[in-house]
Motif scaffolding. Structure first.
Motif, mmCIF file in Angstrom:
data_model
loop_
_atom_site.group_PDB
_atom_site.id
_atom_site.type_symbol
_atom_site.label_atom_id
_atom_site.label_comp_id
_atom_site.label_asym_id
_atom_site.label_seq_id
_atom_site.Cartn_x
_atom_site.Cartn_y
_atom_site.Cartn_z
ATOM 1 N N ARG A 157 0.493 41.405 23.176
ATOM 2 C CA ARG A 157 -0.458 40.296 23.184
ATOM 3 C C ARG A 157 -1.712 40.624 23.998
ATOM 4 N NH1 ARG A 157 1.485 38.653 18.827
ATOM 5 N NH2 ARG A 157 3.657 37.916 18.906
ATOM 6 N N PRO A 158 -2.837 39.997 23.625
ATOM 7 C CA PRO A 158 -4.082 40.212 24.389
ATOM 8 C C PRO A 158 -3.926 39.764 25.832
ATOM 9 C CG PRO A 158 -4.562 39.201 22.262
ATOM 10 C CD PRO A 158 -3.072 39.164 22.424
ATOM 11 N N SER A 159 -4.613 40.454 26.721
ATOM 12 C CA SER A 159 -4.582 40.113 28.137
ATOM 13 C C SER A 159 -5.608 39.017 28.418
ATOM 14 C CB SER A 159 -4.905 41.348 28.980
ATOM 15 O OG SER A 159 -5.058 41.006 30.334
ATOM 16 N N SER A 160 -5.293 38.170 29.362
ATOM 17 C CA SER A 160 -6.237 37.131 29.782
ATOM 18 C C SER A 160 -7.225 37.654 30.809
ATOM 19 C CB SER A 160 -5.479 35.937 30.373
ATOM 20 O OG SER A 160 -4.706 36.360 31.494
ATOM 21 N N ASP A 161 -7.016 38.865 31.298
ATOM 22 C CA ASP A 161 -7.901 39.460 32.305
ATOM 23 C C ASP A 161 -8.991 40.276 31.625
ATOM 24 O OD1 ASP A 161 -6.446 38.671 34.780
ATOM 25 O OD2 ASP A 161 -4.856 39.875 33.864
ATOM 26 N N THR A 162 -10.222 40.115 32.104
ATOM 27 C CA THR A 162 -11.340 40.857 31.502
ATOM 28 C C THR A 162 -11.545 42.217 32.148
ATOM 29 O OG1 THR A 162 -12.894 39.765 33.013
ATOM 30 C CG2 THR A 162 -12.531 38.731 30.852
ATOM 31 N N SER A 163 -11.012 42.414 33.347
ATOM 32 C CA SER A 163 -11.190 43.699 34.016
ATOM 33 C C SER A 163 -10.033 43.935 34.981
ATOM 34 C CB SER A 163 -12.509 43.742 34.783
ATOM 35 O OG SER A 163 -12.483 42.851 35.880
ATOM 36 N N LYS A 164 -9.815 45.203 35.293
ATOM 37 C CA LYS A 164 -8.762 45.551 36.245
ATOM 38 C C LYS A 164 -9.082 45.005 37.625
ATOM 39 C CE LYS A 164 -6.967 49.844 34.149
ATOM 40 N NZ LYS A 164 -7.694 49.765 32.853
ATOM 41 N N VAL A 165 -10.344 45.147 38.042
ATOM 42 C CA VAL A 165 -10.691 44.702 39.383
ATOM 43 C C VAL A 165 -10.566 43.183 39.493
ATOM 44 C CG1 VAL A 165 -13.183 44.517 38.918
ATOM 45 C CG2 VAL A 165 -12.371 44.902 41.248
ATOM 46 N N GLY A 166 -10.876 42.455 38.421
ATOM 47 C CA GLY A 166 -10.718 41.006 38.455
ATOM 48 C C GLY A 166 -9.273 40.615 38.661
ATOM 49 N N ARG A 167 -8.382 41.286 37.956
ATOM 50 C CA ARG A 167 -6.954 40.997 38.119
ATOM 51 C C ARG A 167 -6.488 41.379 39.520
ATOM 52 N NH1 ARG A 167 -2.145 42.547 33.821
ATOM 53 N NH2 ARG A 167 -0.382 41.783 35.079
ATOM 54 N N ALA A 168 -6.940 42.545 39.989
ATOM 55 C CA ALA A 168 -6.526 42.997 41.314
ATOM 56 C C ALA A 168 -6.983 42.020 42.393
ATOM 57 C CB ALA A 168 -7.095 44.386 41.587
ATOM 58 N N LEU A 169 -8.214 41.552 42.308
ATOM 59 C CA LEU A 169 -8.718 40.610 43.312
ATOM 60 C C LEU A 169 -7.932 39.303 43.286
ATOM 61 C CD1 LEU A 169 -12.560 41.169 42.919
ATOM 62 C CD2 LEU A 169 -11.174 41.736 44.926
ATOM 63 N N ALA A 170 -7.602 38.828 42.082
ATOM 64 C CA ALA A 170 -6.863 37.569 41.963
ATOM 65 C C ALA A 170 -5.452 37.697 42.525
ATOM 66 C CB ALA A 170 -6.815 37.144 40.505
ATOM 67 N N GLU A 171 -4.802 38.831 42.256
ATOM 68 C CA GLU A 171 -3.405 38.975 42.657
ATOM 69 C C GLU A 171 -3.243 39.406 44.115
ATOM 70 O OE1 GLU A 171 -1.189 41.364 39.926
ATOM 71 O OE2 GLU A 171 -1.681 40.110 38.189
#
Length: 509
Positions: free
Chosen positions: A183-197
């Motif tokens: 399935r498609p990811s809801s995150d637009t970038s790796k850094v965005g996901r990293a910052l959120a998590e």
């Protein structure tokens, strides 16, 4: 070594350690899939301490490993599309990339915020002739908040389109992955996901600061419009530096719109604070104006020459025009970039953001937006009426040309006022803006003809001094005189649709 730019078109998908891509040769157009092995990537992402780049979905990283190691700066273009500017690997942020970030970071420091280690399992999707269509990678990512914050890990699939390949291929690949349960990811970038998590607890628990003006108030409406224009200035600053099409125009228009709004809505925002900002916005628009005005004039003169039969083009007309255009365009661009690199501009950006964060609201700011905004729009429209009536009362000549130019500036302000009120007043403001825009466009045609005449006179003098025929320049001068006269004759008819009595009715829902 200069930087290079690449248009990146990609899609991301959720995965686990056990996820394996399906057979992609069943995707139409994909003849074979070549395994390129696993590469280890180490990237440190940079941002301001308050994450201004992340807020705008801009990413800056220094990456080692892979075949494109170096500094990478990415600007969003559309969903799944970004422009990546690359610079060679160095310890410090390259100056060219720092300039592209200036409008966003302003005087804040740019510091490391996240470090990502990725094991990238790469596959190339090829066509029947062996040409690259897309790159699919399964990335196992380990992220750590810097300097010594929390860590997180995940696996994702990334599909990036090769240069000059139609984006429809990504749709077909996505459909095939979907059938395999990916399935498609809801995150637009790796850094965005990293910052959120990896966000610290206090960052997660932050509550939004109360709005300075209540929803539905005149203050809220004017501040929303002002913020929109500031965002345009910030976004188009790097586009001007990159010399992208229409960037100077968009940045200059945002300056004018914001300055106009600060004047129009003086009963909402205290002019003691906004007038100095208006003066600085006028300065910036003026510094950018040389580049934009030169673009418009160059295009107009080239078009006028192209309209002439060859028999009427006497002498090296096109060559002289090219030399003039190139020299003036270079000077105008140098002036525009000097303004964007100046301390004065940086101070303006800081002051604009302070205005938005702590606006100097007046009593009318708390009142209902429709009443306050409609009254301000009508006032600007009456000002336009006075200037148009004065110009129409004058005989043809230099004085009327100047009066028509002043009317044009008033038309811009009235139009911008109506545009700013559109979210509040809806269709009535939209109709009025459309009518005033027609007046502005006609007055703009007149002014462009006046400016073109002055340039053609200079070109004729230069040609004569060089022993060339000035016939063609004189012929074009006459045509611009006729164009200005036509616009002036047409003005009463166009203005009749936008007179104040029409404006009052138009602003009544």
């Amino acid at each position: 070594m200069a930087s290079e730019t690449k248009r990146e078109i990609e899609r991301k998908y959720e995965a686990t350690d056990g996820t394996r891509p399906p057979d992609l040769t069943r995707v139409r157009g994909v003849a074979s899939v070549r395994d390129r092995g696993v590469m280890e990537l180490d990237a440190v992402y940079h941002d301001t301490p308050d994450l201004r780049l992340a807020a705008d979905q801009v990413t800056l990283r220094r990456r080692t490993g892979g075949d494109d190691e170096g500094w990478h700066l990415k600007f969003p273009v559309a969903a799944g599309v970004r422009d990546e500017i690359r610079a060679p690997l160095a310890d410090a942020l390259p100056g060219e990339l720092a300039g592209l970030l200036r409008s966003r970071v302003r005087s804040a420091a740019v510091v490391p915020v996240v470090r990502l280690h990725s094991s990238r399992d790469v596959r190339h999707l090829l066509d029947a002739s062996g040409g690259l269509l897309a790159e699919l990678s399964v990335d196992t990512v380990h992220a750590r908040r810097l300097p010594d914050g929390p860590e997180t890990s995940w696996t994702e699939i990334e599909v990036e389109l090769a240069d000059d390949v139609e984006p429809e291929l990504l749709d077909r690949i996505g459909k095939r992955l979907g059938k395999a349960g990916i399935r498609p990811s809801s995150d637009t970038s790796k850094v965005g996901r990293a910052l959120a998590e990896t966000a610290p607890d206090e960052e997660d628990d932050r509550t939004a600061r109360p709005a300075p003006a209540p929803p539905g108030s005149a203050g809220a409406a004017v501040l929303a419009y002002a913020r929109e224009q500031v965002d345009v200035i910030v976004a188009f600053d790097p586009a001007v530096r990159r010399d992208l099409p229409d960037a100077v125009h968009q940045l200059r228009v945002a300056c004018r719109r914001l300055r106009s709004a600060l004047k129009t809505y003086r009963r909402v925002l205290d002019r003691k604070a906004t007038d100095p900002l208006g003066a600085e916005l006028k300065w910036l628009a003026g510094e950018l104006g040389g580049a934009r005005d030169q673009e418009v004039l160059d295009a107009r003169l080239r078009a006028r020459v192209a309209e002439l039969p060859d028999a009427l083009v006497l002498g090296p007309v096109r060559a002289r025009l090219r030399r003039r255009d190139a020299a003036r365009a270079t000077d105008a661009r140098r002036r525009a970039l000097a303004a964007l690199d100046s301390d004065r501009y940086l101070d303006l950006l800081e002051r604009l953001h302070r205005l938005l964060d702590a606006p100097p609201l007046r009593k009318d700011a708390a009142r209902a937006a429709p009443e306050v905004l409609a009254r301000a729009v009508r006032k600007d429209h009456r000002r336009l009426a006075d200037r148009v009536d004065r110009a129409l009362a004058l005989a043809p000549g230099a004085e009327r040309d100047l009066a028509l130019h002043e009317a044009r500036k008033a038309a811009k302000r009235a139009r911008y006022a109506a545009d700013a009120a559109r979210p509040t007043l809806g269709k009535p403001a939209k109709r009025l803006a459309k009518r005033v825009k027609a007046v502005q466009s006609l007055l703009g045609e007149h002014q462009d003809a006046v400016v073109a005449r002055a340039a053609l006179r200079e070109l004729a003098i230069e040609a004569h001094g060089a022993g060339e025929s000035a016939f063609t320049w004189g012929l074009l001068y006459g045509r611009e005189e006729a164009a200005a006269a036509d616009a002036a004759r047409e003005l009463p008819r166009v203005w009749a649709r936008a007179r104040p009595r029409k404006a009052k009715a138009a602003l009544t829902p």
